[in-house]
Design a protein around this motif. Sequence first.
Motif, PDB file in Angstrom:
ATOM      1  N   ALA A 138       0.809  -1.213   0.000  1.00  0.00           N
ATOM      2  CA  ALA A 138       0.000   0.000   0.000  1.00  0.00           C
ATOM      3  C   ALA A 138       0.846   1.267   0.000  1.00  0.00           C
ATOM      4  N   VAL A 139       2.028   1.229   0.623  1.00  0.00           N
ATOM      5  CA  VAL A 139       2.846   2.442   0.737  1.00  0.00           C
ATOM      6  C   VAL A 139       3.904   2.547  -0.352  1.00  0.00           C
ATOM      7  N   ASP A 140       4.048   1.515  -1.153  1.00  0.00           N
ATOM      8  CA  ASP A 140       5.074   1.512  -2.190  1.00  0.00           C
ATOM      9  C   ASP A 140       4.833   2.655  -3.177  1.00  0.00           C
ATOM     10  N   GLY A 141       5.795   3.559  -3.283  1.00  0.00           N
ATOM     11  CA  GLY A 141       5.697   4.674  -4.212  1.00  0.00           C
ATOM     12  C   GLY A 141       4.799   5.806  -3.759  1.00  0.00           C
ATOM     13  N   ALA A 142       4.264   5.741  -2.545  1.00  0.00           N
ATOM     14  CA  ALA A 142       3.320   6.763  -2.082  1.00  0.00           C
ATOM     15  C   ALA A 142       4.023   8.070  -1.754  1.00  0.00           C
ATOM     16  N   ASP A 143       3.380   9.177  -2.114  1.00  0.00           N
ATOM     17  CA  ASP A 143       3.863  10.502  -1.704  1.00  0.00           C
ATOM     18  C   ASP A 143       3.513  10.771  -0.244  1.00  0.00           C
ATOM     19  N   VAL A 144       2.329  10.301   0.143  1.00  0.00           N
ATOM     20  CA  VAL A 144       1.828  10.491   1.505  1.00  0.00           C
ATOM     21  C   VAL A 144       1.244   9.169   1.973  1.00  0.00           C
ATOM     22  N   VAL A 145       1.559   8.796   3.198  1.00  0.00           N
ATOM     23  CA  VAL A 145       0.973   7.604   3.818  1.00  0.00           C
ATOM     24  C   VAL A 145       0.136   8.066   5.002  1.00  0.00           C
ATOM     25  N   ILE A 146      -1.123   7.657   5.021  1.00  0.00           N
ATOM     26  CA  ILE A 146      -2.029   8.001   6.110  1.00  0.00           C
ATOM     27  C   ILE A 146      -2.347   6.736   6.894  1.00  0.00           C
ATOM     28  N   VAL A 147      -2.186   6.820   8.202  1.00  0.00           N
ATOM     29  CA  VAL A 147      -2.435   5.679   9.076  1.00  0.00           C
ATOM     30  C   VAL A 147      -3.666   5.985   9.922  1.00  0.00           C
ATOM     31  N   MET A 148      -4.661   5.100   9.827  1.00  0.00           N
ATOM     32  CA  MET A 148      -5.904   5.258  10.592  1.00  0.00           C
ATOM     33  C   MET A 148      -6.220   3.926  11.259  1.00  0.00           C
ATOM     34  N   LEU A 149      -5.264   3.457  12.058  1.00  0.00           N
ATOM     35  CA  LEU A 149      -5.394   2.170  12.745  1.00  0.00           C
ATOM     36  C   LEU A 149      -5.908   2.380  14.164  1.00  0.00           C
ATOM     37  N   SER A 150      -6.143   1.276  14.868  1.00  0.00           N
ATOM     38  CA  SER A 150      -6.960   1.335  16.081  1.00  0.00           C
ATOM     39  C   SER A 150      -6.249   1.821  17.341  1.00  0.00           C
ATOM     40  N   SER A 151      -4.932   1.643  17.437  1.00  0.00           N
ATOM     41  CA  SER A 151      -4.272   1.942  18.708  1.00  0.00           C
ATOM     42  C   SER A 151      -2.784   2.155  18.502  1.00  0.00           C
ATOM     43  N   GLY A 152      -2.132   2.649  19.572  1.00  0.00           N
ATOM     44  CA  GLY A 152      -0.693   2.851  19.537  1.00  0.00           C
ATOM     45  C   GLY A 152       0.097   1.588  19.243  1.00  0.00           C
ATOM     46  N   PRO A 153      -0.169   0.471  19.953  1.00  0.00           N
ATOM     47  CA  PRO A 153       0.577  -0.754  19.670  1.00  0.00           C
ATOM     48  C   PRO A 153       0.407  -1.247  18.240  1.00  0.00           C
ATOM     49  N   VAL A 154      -0.808  -1.140  17.699  1.00  0.00           N
ATOM     50  CA  VAL A 154      -1.039  -1.574  16.318  1.00  0.00           C
ATOM     51  C   VAL A 154      -0.272  -0.671  15.350  1.00  0.00           C
ATOM     52  N   CYS A 155      -0.308   0.642  15.604  1.00  0.00           N
ATOM     53  CA  CYS A 155       0.447   1.571  14.763  1.00  0.00           C
ATOM     54  C   CYS A 155       1.941   1.275  14.823  1.00  0.00           C
ATOM     55  N   ASP A 156       2.450   1.057  16.019  1.00  0.00           N
ATOM     56  CA  ASP A 156       3.872   0.752  16.167  1.00  0.00           C
ATOM     57  C   ASP A 156       4.250  -0.511  15.399  1.00  0.00           C
ATOM     58  N   GLU A 157       3.402  -1.527  15.482  1.00  0.00           N
ATOM     59  CA  GLU A 157       3.687  -2.774  14.781  1.00  0.00           C
ATOM     60  C   GLU A 157       3.764  -2.557  13.275  1.00  0.00           C
ATOM     61  N   VAL A 158       2.812  -1.815  12.740  1.00  0.00           N
ATOM     62  CA  VAL A 158       2.751  -1.605  11.295  1.00  0.00           C
ATOM     63  C   VAL A 158       3.828  -0.628  10.814  1.00  0.00           C
ATOM     64  N   ILE A 159       4.155   0.357  11.640  1.00  0.00           N
ATOM     65  CA  ILE A 159       5.120   1.376  11.235  1.00  0.00           C
ATOM     66  C   ILE A 159       6.547   0.984  11.572  1.00  0.00           C
ATOM     67  N   LEU A 160       6.754   0.501  12.812  1.00  0.00           N
ATOM     68  CA  LEU A 160       8.112   0.299  13.327  1.00  0.00           C
ATOM     69  C   LEU A 160       8.511  -1.162  13.493  1.00  0.00           C
ATOM     70  N   GLY A 161       7.571  -2.077  13.350  1.00  0.00           N
ATOM     71  CA  GLY A 161       7.855  -3.495  13.594  1.00  0.00           C
ATOM     72  C   GLY A 161       8.863  -4.068  12.621  1.00  0.00           C
ATOM     73  N   PRO A 162       9.203  -5.357  12.811  1.00  0.00           N
ATOM     74  CA  PRO A 162      10.208  -6.012  11.952  1.00  0.00           C
ATOM     75  C   PRO A 162       9.886  -5.916  10.462  1.00  0.00           C
ATOM     76  N   THR A 163       8.609  -5.881  10.138  1.00  0.00           N
ATOM     77  CA  THR A 163       8.194  -5.730   8.735  1.00  0.00           C
ATOM     78  C   THR A 163       7.481  -4.393   8.531  1.00  0.00           C
ATOM     79  N   GLY A 164       7.881  -3.383   9.309  1.00  0.00           N
ATOM     80  CA  GLY A 164       7.214  -2.089   9.288  1.00  0.00           C
ATOM     81  C   GLY A 164       7.382  -1.339   7.973  1.00  0.00           C
ATOM     82  N   ILE A 165       6.550  -0.323   7.783  1.00  0.00           N
ATOM     83  CA  ILE A 165       6.470   0.355   6.493  1.00  0.00           C
ATOM     84  C   ILE A 165       7.563   1.392   6.264  1.00  0.00           C
TER      85      ILE A 165
END
Length: 295
Positions: free
Chosen positions: A57-84
């Motif tokens: 979803a973020v490949d080649g994006a100019d802007v990435v918008i995150v509208m996930l449910s909580s801090g831990p979920v955001c951290d996982e998707v953004i900063l985790g081992p396979t983060g964006i």
Amino acid sequence: MNDPKTIGFLGTGIMGAPMAGRLCQAGHRVHAWNRTPDKAQALASLGVAAKQTPKQAVDGADVVIVMLSSGPVCDEVILGPTGILASMKRDSILVVMSSIPVATAKRQAEAAAAQHIRYLDAPVSGGEQGAIDGSLAIMAGGEPSVFEQTSALLGLLGRPVRVGPAGTGQLAKLVNQLIVANTIATVSEAMLLAERGGADPSQVREALLGGFADSTILRAHAPRMIANDFKPGGPAKWQLKDTQTTLSLAKELSLDLPVASLVNGLFEDLVVHGDGELDHSALIRELRRRNGMPL
């Protein structure tokens, strides 16, 4: 549109779906991901391209918008081992519109900067209807230049206001949620008092409109309380998450917030009694339980 953007949109739930749809309908290219794939795929009729992974979803994006449910979920998707972050292009912009702790936003901003990604924390208020109408209150924290570059885009979703550096958007959201939660509790008590006192709660509400007791909560949520219509626009479990986060920050700041503590306890009991998936206006159900009144 003179400058259409490629937008990666992560989280197409109750509010994220109409937000992604509005951006696409405005002429931007939107690539969306959701943990429940059907929710992203349901936006195909609006032109939104569903992706199987956050990285896609973020490949080649100019802007990435995150509208996930909580801090831990955001951290996982953004900063985790396979983060964006590692998949975002250099100098692109990451806008986290989820409600997360202030410290989490600051940490994400630092991690983004290390990857040459510009960061804005921009949580929202206004519920599902605000997302549909594009009338959300958007509280943004980050560098002025980043806010200026995203303000037109965010303006498609609501009214963006920069309140300070990274993390202060989340602080403003906690202030917002403090007012919302406490007002829901007060309006709930007021409707019960009117009912038990022998008045028609609907007519009492009507009489109060335009006076000092008027509020968005009285206008939007009192009718739901009266009608027992608690289809979630903002689930009670997420309101509890925000009140708990508020009290945690208050403790760090050596602040005593007695009203917020009491209201937090009411929401805790509401969730314990199985009503966490209902709209946060369902707090009146907890007050009905305490007073032996029928739900």
